[in-house]
Motif scaffolding. Structure first.
Motif, PDB file in Angstrom:
ATOM      1  N   ALA A 819       0.520  -0.919  -0.193  1.00  0.00           N
ATOM      2  CA  ALA A 819       0.105  -0.325  -0.268  1.00  0.00           C
ATOM      3  C   ALA A 819       0.720   1.281  -0.366  1.00  0.00           C
ATOM      4  CB  ALA A 819      -1.174   0.077   1.116  1.00  0.00           C
ATOM      5  N   ILE A 820       2.138   0.822   0.741  1.00  0.00           N
ATOM      6  CA  ILE A 820       2.797   2.612   0.157  1.00  0.00           C
ATOM      7  C   ILE A 820       4.352   2.073   0.262  1.00  0.00           C
ATOM      8  CG2 ILE A 820       4.374   3.593   1.853  1.00  0.00           C
ATOM      9  CD1 ILE A 820       1.304   3.756   3.015  1.00  0.00           C
ATOM     10  N   GLN A 821       4.519   1.694   0.370  1.00  0.00           N
ATOM     11  CA  GLN A 821       6.330   1.528  -0.172  1.00  0.00           C
ATOM     12  C   GLN A 821       6.370   0.718  -1.464  1.00  0.00           C
ATOM     13  OE1 GLN A 821       8.183  -1.212   2.719  1.00  0.00           O
ATOM     14  NE2 GLN A 821       8.618   0.432   4.009  1.00  0.00           N
ATOM     15  N   TRP A 822       5.489  -0.582  -2.383  1.00  0.00           N
ATOM     16  CA  TRP A 822       5.799  -0.636  -4.081  1.00  0.00           C
ATOM     17  C   TRP A 822       5.215   0.639  -4.157  1.00  0.00           C
ATOM     18  CZ3 TRP A 822       8.402  -4.589  -6.243  1.00  0.00           C
ATOM     19  CH2 TRP A 822       7.559  -4.660  -7.235  1.00  0.00           C
ATOM     20  N   PRO A 823       3.896   1.795  -4.081  1.00  0.00           N
ATOM     21  CA  PRO A 823       3.802   2.744  -4.741  1.00  0.00           C
ATOM     22  C   PRO A 823       4.491   3.480  -5.592  1.00  0.00           C
ATOM     23  CG  PRO A 823       1.988   1.662  -3.960  1.00  0.00           C
ATOM     24  CD  PRO A 823       2.714   1.331  -3.245  1.00  0.00           C
ATOM     25  N   GLY A 824       5.722   3.918  -4.325  1.00  0.00           N
ATOM     26  CA  GLY A 824       6.590   5.191  -3.998  1.00  0.00           C
ATOM     27  C   GLY A 824       6.226   5.585  -2.942  1.00  0.00           C
ATOM     28  N   VAL A 825       5.020   5.394  -1.916  1.00  0.00           N
ATOM     29  CA  VAL A 825       5.051   7.018  -1.426  1.00  0.00           C
ATOM     30  C   VAL A 825       5.733   6.840  -0.211  1.00  0.00           C
ATOM     31  CG1 VAL A 825       3.198   7.382   0.784  1.00  0.00           C
ATOM     32  CG2 VAL A 825       2.035   6.092  -1.933  1.00  0.00           C
ATOM     33  N   GLN A 826       6.561   8.566  -0.207  1.00  0.00           N
ATOM     34  CA  GLN A 826       7.505   9.025   1.253  1.00  0.00           C
ATOM     35  C   GLN A 826       6.676   9.562   1.801  1.00  0.00           C
ATOM     36  OE1 GLN A 826      11.133   9.766  -1.224  1.00  0.00           O
ATOM     37  NE2 GLN A 826      11.525   7.407  -1.423  1.00  0.00           N
ATOM     38  N   LEU A 827       6.859   9.618   2.871  1.00  0.00           N
ATOM     39  CA  LEU A 827       6.361  10.826   4.125  1.00  0.00           C
ATOM     40  C   LEU A 827       7.514  11.412   4.649  1.00  0.00           C
ATOM     41  CD1 LEU A 827       4.015   8.560   6.091  1.00  0.00           C
ATOM     42  CD2 LEU A 827       3.549  10.437   4.379  1.00  0.00           C
ATOM     43  N   LEU A 828       8.715  12.095   4.280  1.00  0.00           N
ATOM     44  CA  LEU A 828       9.692  13.018   4.570  1.00  0.00           C
ATOM     45  C   LEU A 828       9.605  14.179   5.024  1.00  0.00           C
ATOM     46  CD1 LEU A 828      11.726  13.486   0.596  1.00  0.00           C
ATOM     47  CD2 LEU A 828      11.560  10.909   2.759  1.00  0.00           C
ATOM     48  N   TRP A 829      10.041  13.776   6.379  1.00  0.00           N
ATOM     49  CA  TRP A 829      10.130  15.194   7.407  1.00  0.00           C
ATOM     50  C   TRP A 829      10.911  14.444   8.864  1.00  0.00           C
ATOM     51  CZ3 TRP A 829       8.276  14.201  12.668  1.00  0.00           C
ATOM     52  CH2 TRP A 829       7.564  13.205  13.214  1.00  0.00           C
ATOM     53  N   TRP A 830      10.922  15.268   9.054  1.00  0.00           N
ATOM     54  CA  TRP A 830      12.329  14.762  10.732  1.00  0.00           C
ATOM     55  C   TRP A 830      12.065  13.855  11.054  1.00  0.00           C
ATOM     56  CZ3 TRP A 830      12.655  14.021  15.373  1.00  0.00           C
ATOM     57  CH2 TRP A 830      13.605  14.584  15.826  1.00  0.00           C
ATOM     58  N   GLY A 831      11.189  13.245  10.975  1.00  0.00           N
ATOM     59  CA  GLY A 831      10.895  11.887  12.075  1.00  0.00           C
ATOM     60  C   GLY A 831      11.407  10.766  11.312  1.00  0.00           C
ATOM     61  N   ASN A 832      11.100  10.484  10.163  1.00  0.00           N
ATOM     62  CA  ASN A 832      11.699  10.049   9.073  1.00  0.00           C
ATOM     63  C   ASN A 832      13.211  10.457   8.616  1.00  0.00           C
ATOM     64  OD1 ASN A 832       9.343   8.784   9.494  1.00  0.00           O
ATOM     65  ND2 ASN A 832       8.825   8.990   7.243  1.00  0.00           N
ATOM     66  N   THR A 833      13.714  10.486   9.247  1.00  0.00           N
ATOM     67  CA  THR A 833      15.411  11.388   8.388  1.00  0.00           C
ATOM     68  C   THR A 833      16.629  11.105   9.221  1.00  0.00           C
ATOM     69  OG1 THR A 833      14.655  13.606   7.734  1.00  0.00           O
ATOM     70  CG2 THR A 833      14.395  12.091   6.082  1.00  0.00           C
ATOM     71  N   VAL A 834      15.187  11.577  10.546  1.00  0.00           N
ATOM     72  CA  VAL A 834      16.951  12.059  11.655  1.00  0.00           C
ATOM     73  C   VAL A 834      17.655  11.252  11.364  1.00  0.00           C
ATOM     74  CG1 VAL A 834      15.466  11.820  13.221  1.00  0.00           C
ATOM     75  CG2 VAL A 834      16.952  13.218  13.464  1.00  0.00           C
ATOM     76  N   SER A 835      17.381   9.733  11.434  1.00  0.00           N
ATOM     77  CA  SER A 835      18.312   8.532  11.802  1.00  0.00           C
ATOM     78  C   SER A 835      19.100   8.570  10.436  1.00  0.00           C
ATOM     79  CB  SER A 835      17.392   7.083  12.029  1.00  0.00           C
ATOM     80  OG  SER A 835      16.040   7.365  12.737  1.00  0.00           O
ATOM     81  N   TYR A 836      19.273   9.476   9.952  1.00  0.00           N
ATOM     82  CA  TYR A 836      20.309   8.885   8.796  1.00  0.00           C
ATOM     83  C   TYR A 836      20.981  10.344   8.850  1.00  0.00           C
ATOM     84  CZ  TYR A 836      17.274   5.332   7.544  1.00  0.00           C
ATOM     85  OH  TYR A 836      16.233   3.502   8.009  1.00  0.00           O
ATOM     86  N   GLN A 837      22.139  10.846   9.794  1.00  0.00           N
ATOM     87  CA  GLN A 837      22.660  11.995   9.865  1.00  0.00           C
ATOM     88  C   GLN A 837      24.033  11.490  10.215  1.00  0.00           C
ATOM     89  OE1 GLN A 837      20.361  14.716  12.615  1.00  0.00           O
ATOM     90  NE2 GLN A 837      19.011  15.327  10.652  1.00  0.00           N
ATOM     91  N   GLY A 838      25.012  12.403   9.345  1.00  0.00           N
ATOM     92  CA  GLY A 838      26.095  12.365   9.788  1.00  0.00           C
ATOM     93  C   GLY A 838      26.581  11.275   9.848  1.00  0.00           C
ATOM     94  N   CYS A 839      27.515  10.374  10.621  1.00  0.00           N
ATOM     95  CA  CYS A 839      27.936   9.145  10.342  1.00  0.00           C
ATOM     96  C   CYS A 839      27.675   7.554  10.600  1.00  0.00           C
ATOM     97  CB  CYS A 839      28.738   8.671  11.985  1.00  0.00           C
ATOM     98  SG  CYS A 839      30.124   9.923  12.072  1.00  0.00           S
ATOM     99  N   GLU A 840      25.359   7.965  10.948  1.00  0.00           N
ATOM    100  CA  GLU A 840      24.423   7.282  10.614  1.00  0.00           C
ATOM    101  C   GLU A 840      24.408   7.348   9.183  1.00  0.00           C
ATOM    102  OE1 GLU A 840      23.303   5.081  13.937  1.00  0.00           O
ATOM    103  OE2 GLU A 840      24.733   5.384  12.888  1.00  0.00           O
ATOM    104  N   SER A 841      24.691   8.215   8.261  1.00  0.00           N
ATOM    105  CA  SER A 841      24.444   7.602   7.068  1.00  0.00           C
ATOM    106  C   SER A 841      24.946   6.507   6.892  1.00  0.00           C
ATOM    107  CB  SER A 841      25.679   8.498   6.162  1.00  0.00           C
ATOM    108  OG  SER A 841      25.325   8.637   4.556  1.00  0.00           O
TER     109      SER A 841
END
Length: 865
Positions: A819-841
């Protein structure tokens, strides 16, 4: 806890006492009846039996003489003295009974103690020695109950196809989402009931037995047979890993691996060889009662929840009486997890990867190397709110005994300091590489480009290799190899030191199976389940031998008819290695839930026998490691059937059929993935299809196959010191054994399992402590806190809860994906990107040291060969 005599008037039934208790509750009166009620309730919960079964146990105990009890106790101690699943307090009580002469000389002075001991011995004979087994496995059977019915086969094969499709599709995701037997149990029950309601009773009689479309109500044996069929069908063939690394251009780019016939032959070969050894393993891993198989209890608990009709009444926290049925409890927990799973996996991904300590300074190398979730070691007291991360790879803290979960965590925790030591000391040039990667690198710190070290046929090229680079491992990967070597010697030593008597018994039973006068003699296995299974015909040994022979033929054909440049002898080398290890690692898995994989040992031997040929090494790995893994998986299903009393020949038939169907379905899905998912198995792949296990497999292929163990671990190899892991494992196993013999009064040492400790030490790259530590508090709450305080409540709901949470995750994962991933739906906000900053990239993990432009580390070109 012993049995105390009740000096009051004889208790009435538990149901009557419950009604009296409820009547008195309104005025808060305490009566003698209440005391009797609570005492009887505690006794039944402690032993994991019903009131009727408890009366049978007491009658059996009264029939024992002192000498009968002594003989049985001697046998129990012989088998269970070092069994971490068996209550150590009970062993101490038994030893007191044997060693105190006053008990034998003056039994009249020890009547209460003697009665307690006799009841414990009778319970072991009448039922399972383990409360967790008694809680979910019935000690009775109805031989006339239908199991292998037309509707069971139709439903089971349908689910086998569906699970093969879904599990193959999600097997390359990080973390993977696998649908297990519990999902099938949920869906099969209403389907089975529906079929029983609408199908006509049409049938034919064959050899005196009537086969009907509708033999009556949908039974728990049919339900379990469907579950076994789906469990077998849901297993992804190991050979898909070989195909991935052969076919993809970023790996070995061998396009003939896309041939469907080639894929099917090697798939059938590896899938079916395990059945031949599973037949032998029955004597070692199915019949003995100490082979609990913790993972099977969850499946049986759910089966019982659907088919149990007994009323539920258990004392809970704050003195509350809990009456919720297992089935209703399952669906409540399932619904809660289904709804909750969307939060950490779609709406707020930071709850799944809760690397909050990294947010303090995302680019601080020293901080993130220790606490990082993605690229660090995960030393974080609160690393995740995602149950899927906690139970990944089957490490469910509600399912596995607490000693297993804690031993694994302890091994991981102590090995963390070894990884840090390697990295900060720049041992083996690890400071120039990511700390905890499962990839192979060249001397520029980039991913190893294997095309620079092989010729046009995929074989090792010395000239190209010497002009390119040696292979380098991260600190986390080096740690894995050290303790992987250690775990093999520790496993063999553990088997000899702790389980030798049981192994001898298994061999004796195996040889007796070829002697008609003593065939199927299971008299030495005295638990109730073996006695009940004598009602059914066993599978002849030649059936398993035939399957083994046909599988070998398929394996040889796959190797010989395509340009693999590999001798068919690797099939036999792999089987020989499996035969040596299958019983020791099987006993450990059956007792602890932890499987010791033979992958690295197969790589070591295979790479030494056929240096420079990664494909030959991978075949050696497939027919060594995978044969053992499949044999244990099939043996687990045999134990499920053993617990539920399904005729062995019916179990054999559904395993064979489901495996055949599954192999074809998984191979078809594999071809779809290879040709339709853009960037599959790269860090740019959509929907987390980054293939962590495929990359680990490729790493091993380069190290052990292309370059070979002689160049890496030989006398002049840069990683030769890692071979000290072999004697280290022996030292650890013997050391713990010696300490236990020297200090037998230290009961806590019985909970220390050296092989499980080592299994935790190898649980790195790409995983880390953040995937292991969160299970410990839940395991403690379940096994150490709730179980002793509210044993009835724990027995009723613990394994059902485990099944419900895993089922909710699997169903929610499927819905989210389509329902979400296969159609390519993305929820881009801080709570979904903060875990991949800096050395955690995901794309650029930090390193401790960086090279100057044009420089490289390690041996100079021309100095390595």
């Amino acid at each position: 806890m012993g049995v105390q005599e009740i000096t009051d008037s004889p208790p009435s039934s538990l149901t009557d006492l419950t009604e009296k208790k409820a009547a008195k509750a309104e005025v808060h009166e305490t009566t003698a009846d209440e005391a009797v009620f609570e005492h009887l309730e505690n006794e039944l919960a402690q032993y994991g039996v019903t009131e009727e079964q408890y009366e049978e146990v007491k009658r059996l105990a009264d029939s024992y003489s002192l000498e009968d009890a002594r003989k049985r106790i001697i046998n129990v101690i012989k088998i269970h003295e070092h069994d971490p699943n068996f209550q150590h307090t009970l062993i101490d009580k038994f030893k007191t009974f044997l060693n105190d002469p006053a008990i034998t000389d003056h039994p009249e002075d020890h009547e209460v103690f003697i009665k307690e001991v006799k009841i414990e011995v009778a319970l072991i004979t009448y039922n399972s020695p383990y409360p967790q087994v008694r809680a979910v496995v019935a000690n009775e059977d109805d031989p006339d109950m239908p199991s292998s019915t037309v509707r069971a086969w139709a439903i089971g094969l349908t689910f086998a196809v569906l699970l093969a499709f879904v599990n193959q599709l999600f097997s390359i995701r990080q973390p993977a989402i696998m649908i297990g037997a519990n999902i099938v149990q949920i869906l099969a029950y209403p389907l089975g009931r529906f079929a029983a309601r609408i199908l006509p009773d049409w049938g034919v009689t064959v050899s005196g037995s009537r086969i009907s479309l509708n033999p009556g109500p949908f039974s728990k044996k049919e339900h379990m047979l469907i579950t076994i069929m789906a469990s077998v069908g849901g297993a992804v063939p190991f050979t898909t890993l070989i195909i991935w690394t052969q076919y993809l251009p970023q790996f070995f780019n061998q396009k003939y691996a896309g041939n469907f016939a080639y894929q099917i032959l090697i798939g059938l070969g590896t899938n079916f060889i395990g059945y031949g050894l599973a037949g032998v393993c029955r004597r070692f891993l199915v019949y003995p009662s100490y082979c609990v198989w913790p993972t099977s209890l969850v499946t049986i608990a759910l089966n019982t929840a659907f088919h149990s009709t007994k009323p539920v009444r258990h004392r809970g926290p704050f003195g509350k009486l809990v009456t919720l049925s297992r089935l209703r409890f399952f669906f409540l927990a399932f619904a809660c997890m289904f709804v909750y799973f969307w939060l950490p996996n779609v709406l707020f991904v930071a709850m799944s990867i809760f690397n909050w300590m990294s947010w303090i300074a995302p680019n601080n190398v020293h901080l993130n190397s220790v606490v990082g979730f993605n690229n660090g070691l995960g030393l974080n007291p609160l690393p995740t709110f995602d149950w899927n991360n906690i139970v990944h790879m089957g490490a469910d803290p509600l399912m596995l005994p607490f000693f297993t979960t804690f031993n694994k965590f302890a091994g991981s925790f102590f090995s963390l300091f070894i990884i840090l030591g390697l990295w900060y000391s720049n041992a083996f040039n690890t400071s120039y590489l990511p700390l905890n990667s499962n990839r192979v690198f060249d001397h520029f710190g980039k991913l190893y480009n294997v095309s620079h070290a092989i010729d046009g046929q995929g074989m090792f090229s010395p000239t190209k290799y010497e002009a390119y680079s040696p292979a380098f491992l991260s600190a986390g990967n080096i740690n894995i190899y050290i303790f992987s070597f250690a775990i093999y010697t520790a496993t063999l030593a553990y088997a000899v030191l702790y389980q030798w008597n049981e192994i001898k018994l298994g061999f004796l039973e195996f040889f007796n199976s070829f002697r008609p006068s003593r065939a199927r003699d299971m008299s030495r296995y005295e638990d109730i389940h073996n006695r009940l299974m004598r009602s059914y015909k066993e599978v002849p040994e030649w059936w398993f031998a035939t399957v083994l022979l046909l599988a070998i033929v398929c394996g040889i054909a796959g190797v010989a008819f395509w340009p693999t440049h590999t001798s068919p002898g690797v099939v036999f080398y792999g089987i020989a290695m499996c035969v040596i290890f299958i019983v020791p690692i099987g006993v450990i898995r059956a007792m602890t839930g932890i499987e010791v994989g033979l992958g690295i040992l197969a790589e070591f031997i295979g790479g030494s026998l056929v240096p420079g040929n990664q494909l030959a090494m991978n075949y050696m790995k497939a027919y060594g490691m995978v044969t053992a893994s499949h044999a244990l998986s099939f043996t687990n299903d045999l134990k499920l059937a053993h617990y539920v009393k399904i005729p062995p020949r019916q179990t054999f038939a559904v395993q064979m059929t489901a495996t055949l169907v599954s192999t074809f379905v998984c191979t078809a899905v594999l071809n779809f993935q290879m040709n339709n998912i853009p960037g599959v198995c790269t860090m740019d792949a959509p929907n987390r299809f980054t293939c962590p296990w495929v990359n680990s497999f490729f790493t091993a292929s380069v190290l052990w196959g292309t370059i070979g163990p002689r160049k890496i671990f030989g006398l002049a190899g840069q990683y030769s010191m890692l071979l000290l892991g072999f004697p280290l494992g022996l030292l650890i196993a013997v050391g713990f054994w010696a300490v236990k013999r020297r200090f037998p009064q230290w009961s806590w040492l019985r909970q220390v399992h050296p092989v499980v400790l080592l299994s935790g030490a190898i649980h790195w790259a790409p995983y880390n402590l953040s995937y292991i530590w969160p299970a410990v508090p839940f395991a403690y709450l379940s096994w150490q806190y709730f179980k002793p305080r509210w044993p009835g409540l724990w027995s009723e709901y613990n394994f059902v809860l485990s099944s419900a949470l895993s089922s909710g995750i699997a169903v929610a994962g499927l819905v989210i994906f389509f329902a979400i991933q296969w159609p390519g739906v993305q929820l881009l906000w801080w709570g979904n990107t903060v875990s991949y900053q800096g050395c955690e990239s995901k794309l650029d993990p930090c390193r401790l040291k960086y090279l100057d432009k044009g420089d490289y580390f390690g041996p100079r070109i021309g100095d390595f060969h």
